[in-house]
Design an enzyme around this catalytic site. Sequence first.
Site: not given
Length: 531
Positions: A467-469
């Site tokens: 969850y780190h775009p």
Amino acid sequence: MEFDYVVIGAGSAGCAAAARLSESGKYTVALLEAGGKDTNPWIHIPVGYFKTMGNPKTDWMYHTESDPGLNGRGIPWPRGKVLGGSSSINGLLYVRGQAEDFDGWRQLGNEGWGWDDVLPFFKKAESWQGEGSEDRGTDGPLTVSPTRAGRDLVDHWIESAVNAGYKKNPDYNSGDQEGVGYFQLTQRGGLRCSSAKAYLKPARGRKNLDVITRAQTEKVIIEEGRATGVIANVRGTSKTIKARKEVILCAGAIGSPQILMLSGVGDAEHLKSVGIAGVKHLPGVGKNLQDHLQARPVFKTTLSTINVEIDSMFKQAMIGLRFLTTQSGPMTMAASLGTGFLKTDERLATPDIQFHIQPFSADKPADGPHKFSGFTASVLQMRPESAGHLELTSNNWRDYPAIHPNYLATETDQRTIVAGIEIARKISRTNPLAEFITEEHAPGEGVAMGDYEATLNWAREASVTIYHPTGTCKMGKDDQAVVDPRLRVHGIEGLRVADASIMPIITSGNTNAPCIMIGEKVASMVLEDAN
């Protein structure tokens, strides 16, 4: 509806930016959030991410396209759609990154973004509840706490990692990241401290700050090369909201490039292909997409884990009662407890992999935990070389963009994820942890330790986003850069971007803390320029 500043997106950066811009009372600020208010109690209970991720009321519920690096799989990409953004649905993990990350940004020509430049903004944001240090802030709005309670399993993992040759690090946010220990959390008194709670709650009484929820931005209004406002769909009605001074995009690594493209800012050929008249040709919009891909080795254990601690209604009721009466116990637990920032090769200058040690296991969080007592030793590569892109699928603001992560596209990325999995297995076979492991559930016996091709294929088949775009409106001066070092969109006056999308290179670790820092820093720059 006219304001001095219009901030789009009430996430990690947007809440910080809007609160700081309105602090003096000198300027009027509108903060637009596509989602609703953060009234769902699961938002504030630390383990509530099990309920808020995958919930369309709080999650955009993006999904990637089929990805060759994942053997053709597409995967969910949760992002927060509520006040606080992803800081309201994330795992509460607070990681600044490495000093070298920011020095690297500066070396790319981004003046003002070295470690010495950004450290004051990290300190300004936080109220650190642990041992005092000159590197930590103590009176900021964001409460950052050490993990409230340890667990035997995590203690054993840390001790085994030390016995395997890795050092212990009591504060990975001090500038020296390397080592193993417990995570630091955005938590206050057993409850989540989101950016909305930290920044907006104290600012709610300000007459010069309007927080408008269920307001999804359709486009930025650009007239004669200047952003003059936005068109936003507010509870089903399109409204024009004027900005006398600036529009600041804080809609995240997916939302910000999407809104820019819908506004005519992006690659001219792509915009033309979906029927959008180009305003400014910036081919880097939507490019440089970077994310952390996690492989999730799982081990069965004789130790107690969440899997067996919640396997009956009675146990769940007792855990709930404990939380209600003391704000303690498993319901205060973050997504991970233990962490490690390690090197896959001692010749490296800084760690290149990160561990998330979770005292539970599941095939998919939404499906609930495994029936056996198990734990997860999630591992990710912190600085992937692979970069993807996103693109519009139409000129309709309601339609989601197509997301192409391009995971594991380079040999370095492939070798690093395999090496990380090997380290996870090595630590699991080191005492004291090894004494309490009965079986490796995943990758399992079918993937022999040391079998590079089989391990890489397992990573392709099983890995998921953590969850780190980032990176889709990158800061810089090259032909792919979207914003300059003061976060102003190249060629458009009165328009800035301030969120994870501006990162030229992804930071080493979880990205919530750097996003909050970016929100603090953009507010400071905007106010400097206004004066």
